[in-house]
Design a protein around this motif. Structure first.
Motif, PDB file in Angstrom:
ATOM      1  N   GLY A  98       2.848   8.184  -1.940  1.00  8.96           N
ATOM      2  CA  GLY A  98       4.030   8.898  -2.390  1.00  8.96           C
ATOM      3  C   GLY A  98       5.160   8.027  -2.896  1.00  8.96           C
ATOM      4  N   ALA A  99       6.396   8.484  -2.630  1.00  9.78           N
ATOM      5  CA  ALA A  99       7.586   7.812  -3.151  1.00  9.78           C
ATOM      6  C   ALA A  99       7.703   6.388  -2.601  1.00  9.78           C
ATOM      7  N   PHE A 100       7.314   6.203  -1.327  1.00  5.86           N
ATOM      8  CA  PHE A 100       7.381   4.857  -0.748  1.00  5.86           C
ATOM      9  C   PHE A 100       6.464   3.910  -1.503  1.00  5.86           C
ATOM     10  N   TRP A 101       5.231   4.361  -1.780  1.00 10.11           N
ATOM     11  CA  TRP A 101       4.301   3.523  -2.533  1.00 10.11           C
ATOM     12  C   TRP A 101       4.876   3.184  -3.911  1.00 10.11           C
ATOM     13  N   HIS A 102       5.454   4.157  -4.612  1.00 10.33           N
ATOM     14  CA  HIS A 102       6.035   3.921  -5.934  1.00 10.33           C
ATOM     15  C   HIS A 102       7.122   2.847  -5.869  1.00 10.33           C
ATOM     16  N   ARG A 103       7.994   2.922  -4.863  1.00  5.48           N
ATOM     17  CA  ARG A 103       9.073   1.924  -4.743  1.00  5.48           C
ATOM     18  C   ARG A 103       8.497   0.539  -4.493  1.00  5.48           C
ATOM     19  N   GLN A 104       7.510   0.461  -3.605  1.00  6.14           N
ATOM     20  CA  GLN A 104       6.917  -0.835  -3.288  1.00  6.14           C
ATOM     21  C   GLN A 104       6.165  -1.416  -4.480  1.00  6.14           C
ATOM     22  N   ARG A 105       5.420  -0.587  -5.194  1.00  7.63           N
ATOM     23  CA  ARG A 105       4.678  -1.057  -6.362  1.00  7.63           C
ATOM     24  C   ARG A 105       5.646  -1.621  -7.403  1.00  7.63           C
ATOM     25  N   LYS A 106       6.768  -0.933  -7.593  1.00 10.61           N
ATOM     26  CA  LYS A 106       7.757  -1.379  -8.567  1.00 10.61           C
ATOM     27  C   LYS A 106       8.345  -2.732  -8.179  1.00 10.61           C
ATOM     28  N   ARG A 245      19.004  -2.853  -2.121  1.00  8.16           N
ATOM     29  CA  ARG A 245      18.430  -3.245  -0.835  1.00  8.16           C
ATOM     30  C   ARG A 245      17.237  -4.173  -1.023  1.00  8.16           C
ATOM     31  N   LEU A 246      17.078  -5.105  -0.082  1.00  3.82           N
ATOM     32  CA  LEU A 246      15.916  -5.990  -0.065  1.00  3.82           C
ATOM     33  C   LEU A 246      14.830  -5.394   0.821  1.00  3.82           C
ATOM     34  N   MET A 247      13.636  -5.915   0.700  1.00  2.00           N
ATOM     35  CA  MET A 247      12.556  -5.473   1.590  1.00  2.00           C
ATOM     36  C   MET A 247      12.878  -5.872   3.030  1.00  2.00           C
ATOM     37  N   SER A 248      12.529  -4.992   3.959  1.00  2.00           N
ATOM     38  CA  SER A 248      12.648  -5.337   5.375  1.00  2.00           C
ATOM     39  C   SER A 248      11.536  -6.312   5.755  1.00  2.00           C
ATOM     40  N   ASP A 249      11.709  -6.953   6.918  1.00  2.00           N
ATOM     41  CA  ASP A 249      10.658  -7.856   7.394  1.00  2.00           C
ATOM     42  C   ASP A 249       9.345  -7.111   7.595  1.00  2.00           C
ATOM     43  N   ARG A 250       9.422  -5.846   8.045  1.00  2.00           N
ATOM     44  CA  ARG A 250       8.188  -5.076   8.246  1.00  2.00           C
ATOM     45  C   ARG A 250       7.510  -4.799   6.916  1.00  2.00           C
ATOM     46  N   GLN A 251       8.294  -4.446   5.893  1.00  2.00           N
ATOM     47  CA  GLN A 251       7.712  -4.225   4.575  1.00  2.00           C
ATOM     48  C   GLN A 251       7.076  -5.504   4.047  1.00  2.00           C
ATOM     49  N   LEU A 252       7.777  -6.613   4.220  1.00  2.00           N
ATOM     50  CA  LEU A 252       7.246  -7.900   3.763  1.00  2.00           C
ATOM     51  C   LEU A 252       5.952  -8.229   4.495  1.00  2.00           C
ATOM     52  N   ARG A 253       5.922  -7.967   5.787  1.00  2.00           N
ATOM     53  CA  ARG A 253       4.712  -8.239   6.576  1.00  2.00           C
ATOM     54  C   ARG A 253       3.534  -7.430   6.037  1.00  2.00           C
ATOM     55  N   ASP A 254       3.754  -6.130   5.797  1.00  2.00           N
ATOM     56  CA  ASP A 254       2.658  -5.271   5.354  1.00  2.00           C
ATOM     57  C   ASP A 254       2.174  -5.650   3.960  1.00  2.00           C
ATOM     58  N   GLU A 255       3.103  -5.952   3.047  1.00  2.00           N
ATOM     59  CA  GLU A 255       2.688  -6.345   1.697  1.00  2.00           C
ATOM     60  C   GLU A 255       2.010  -7.708   1.717  1.00  2.00           C
ATOM     61  N   ALA A 256       2.514  -8.625   2.529  1.00  2.00           N
ATOM     62  CA  ALA A 256       1.902  -9.954   2.607  1.00  2.00           C
ATOM     63  C   ALA A 256       0.474  -9.871   3.126  1.00  2.00           C
ATOM     64  N   MET A 257       0.253  -9.060   4.162  1.00  2.00           N
ATOM     65  CA  MET A 257      -1.099  -8.884   4.698  1.00  2.00           C
ATOM     66  C   MET A 257      -2.024  -8.303   3.634  1.00  2.00           C
ATOM     67  N   THR A 258      -1.539  -7.274   2.942  1.00  2.00           N
ATOM     68  CA  THR A 258      -2.352  -6.598   1.931  1.00  2.00           C
ATOM     69  C   THR A 258      -2.668  -7.535   0.777  1.00  2.00           C
ATOM     70  N   LEU A 259      -1.653  -8.239   0.275  1.00  2.00           N
ATOM     71  CA  LEU A 259      -1.847  -9.111  -0.884  1.00  2.00           C
ATOM     72  C   LEU A 259      -2.720 -10.308  -0.536  1.00  2.00           C
ATOM     73  N   TYR A 260      -2.597 -10.809   0.692  1.00  2.00           N
ATOM     74  CA  TYR A 260      -3.461 -11.927   1.085  1.00  2.00           C
ATOM     75  C   TYR A 260      -4.922 -11.495   1.081  1.00  2.00           C
ATOM     76  N   LEU A 261      -5.196 -10.352   1.708  1.00  2.00           N
ATOM     77  CA  LEU A 261      -6.580  -9.892   1.781  1.00  2.00           C
ATOM     78  C   LEU A 261      -7.121  -9.598   0.388  1.00  2.00           C
ATOM     79  N   ALA A 262      -6.343  -8.824  -0.402  1.00  2.00           N
ATOM     80  CA  ALA A 262      -6.795  -8.465  -1.749  1.00  2.00           C
ATOM     81  C   ALA A 262      -6.786  -9.674  -2.672  1.00  2.00           C
ATOM     82  N   GLY A 263      -5.932 -10.660  -2.350  1.00  2.00           N
ATOM     83  CA  GLY A 263      -5.742 -11.782  -3.255  1.00  2.00           C
ATOM     84  C   GLY A 263      -6.757 -12.889  -3.137  1.00  2.00           C
TER      85      GLY A 263
END
Length: 453
Positions: A98-106, A245-263
């Protein structure tokens, strides 16, 4: 396998009665790839079956896949299998909606623009050369292990600017344990909630806690730098939402985990299966070496060389056709929909398989043959959407697809100028379909130093 039941058109029925599996979840798991392929070939572009209590459609018609991933995308979410990995991946790009995914993707997308990815090529080459310096002719290796280790190093360097060997091994080890435990959990018929203190749940919770501590340490280190670097974490630390607003530490953690695995895993598997295929098709390998001799003349590949290596790109495309690292994706309907003349109710899952579609004889004659030449006459531009989709498609196409293709091209050319692989003739090379398409028992091989190019 029990007799399958085809769909028949009559208005908008909810689907056929009965199941394709006769209720055998074990049978589905044991021969997943063959099951998907045989079902699509026998029953056409849309078939239906049950996995336990869940109604599942297999869509292999490229127009039906486009309907799910593009036209009706807002009415689908990731299916139950993908959501099951939220305890490890958190609410990153793979699992959020949803909207959260759209914001993060952007926020994340600019970090993967082609020019920025190309700026990582020197790091890719440097780390590949470190691997090559540890190799000698006659050394026995596991192809998949070598390239998993290499792409892991590249991911941690480009994502976190991390060089420490101990940190990488510890992080990889805990991540592998967490995913092994999650895969074992998915295979259970009865899945107790994670808060139930079973031994398996406790081990998984401990692994996730260790991953959290490790990644939060990387983030804290990144925040404490006086000058931000060229790594992806530095870019994400500076990324701002529209309101500042900047990404929270939790958001950064989740994106970092995802990008590392996919990357790193996608590229590692692409390289492992590519070298396996090349070891079985020396004529193709000779043609590939000829391109490197002509274009690279013995020097390490750079970003400027990429457009001048079309046969290398064709080999990678053909490898990803035959052995797509992600071999099936799924979506779950959130509202009642129509697909191919059938009713898709809320909660129904639609599977779409790269393994199946990449073997369509209409678009890929002799589909089981490794034939990179098929890509050299503009095939990619002529194919309909979703006849070939190794990185998914629609708005949720893999954000790191450019990174993966550039990395695979650079590494294949850098390694191939120095070594070739002879796969152990007694080895049984089998496939283990989990989240990705793994070699079941590894790919053991012997290195042979190539004559100087």
């Amino acid at each position: 396998m029990s007799t399958s039941i085809p769909l028949t058109h009559s208005g908008l029925p909810p689907g056929p009665k009965g199941t394709l599996l006769g209720g055998s979840i074990r049978q589905f798991r044991a021969g997943l790839l063959n099951f998907l392929l045989e079902t699509a070939r026998e029953y056409g572009p849309l078939a239906s079956f049950r996995i336990g209590p869940k109604r599942v459609f297999l869509a292999s018609g490229h127009d039906l896949i486009e309907q799910v991933l593009v036209t009706d995308a807002k009415h689908y979410i990731k299916h139950f299998g993908a959501r099951a990995f939220k305890p490890v991946l958190g609410n990153g790009l793979v699992t959020s909606e949803g909207a959260f995914w759209h914001r993060q993707r952007k926020l994340v997308q600019p970090a993967f623009l082609k020019a920025r990815v190309q700026s990582y090529v020197p790091a890719m080459v440097e780390l590949t050369n470190q691997m090559l310096n540890a190799w000698t002719s006659g050394k026995r290796v596991q192809i998949d292990f070598e390239f998993e280790a290499l792409t892991s190093k590249i991911a941690l360097k480009t994502l976190f600017d991390l060089d420490d060997h101990g940190d990488r091994e510890r992080f990889d080890g805990v991540l592998k344990l967490a995913f092994d435990l999650m895969n074992a959990r998915l295979r259970r018929i009865i899945k107790l909630p994670l808060w139930v203190p079973t031994p398996a749940n406790l081990r998984l919770q401990m692994a996730i806690a260790e991953l959290d501590r490790t990644v939060q340490g990387f983030i804290a280190s990144g925040r404490s730098r006086h000058h931000h670097g060229n790594d992806l974490l530095s870019r994400l630390l500076l990324a701002q939402h529209e309101d500042g607003r900047l990404m929270s530490d939790r958001q950064l953690r989740d994106e970092a985990m995802t990008l590392y695995l996919a990357g790193h895993e996608t590229t590692a598997l692409t390289l492992a299966w590519s070298w396996y295929l090349l070891s079985q098709h020396r004529r193709v390998e000779e043609k590939l070496v000829s391109e490197w001799q002509r274009v690279l003349r013995g020097v390490a590949p750079t970003a400027q060389h990429l457009q001048r290596l079309p046969y290398t790109a064709a080999v990678i495309a053909e490898s990803m056709r035959l052995f797509p690292p992600v071999y099936v994706i799924g979506r779950e309907a959130t509202t009642e929909l129509e697909l191919g003349g059938y009713r898709v109710k809320p909660g129904y899952t639609v599977l779409m398989s790269q393994w199946v579609n990449h073997r369509d004889q209409i678009f890929f004659p002799d589909p089981e043959e490794f034939r990179p030449e098929r890509w050299q006459d503009g095939l990619a531009k002529r194919l309909p959407k979703f006849a070939y989709f190794p990185f998914g498609g629609g708005q949720r196409i893999c954000v790191g697809s450019t990174f993966a293709l550039i990395e695979a091209t650079i590494i294949l050319a850098a390694v191939g100028q120095h070594y070739q692989f002879t796969v152990d003739p007694d080895a049984v090379i089998d496939i283990k379909p989990q989240i990705t398409l793994l070699p079941a028992n590894g790919i053991p091989a012997t290195l042979e130093c190539r004559s100087r190019i």
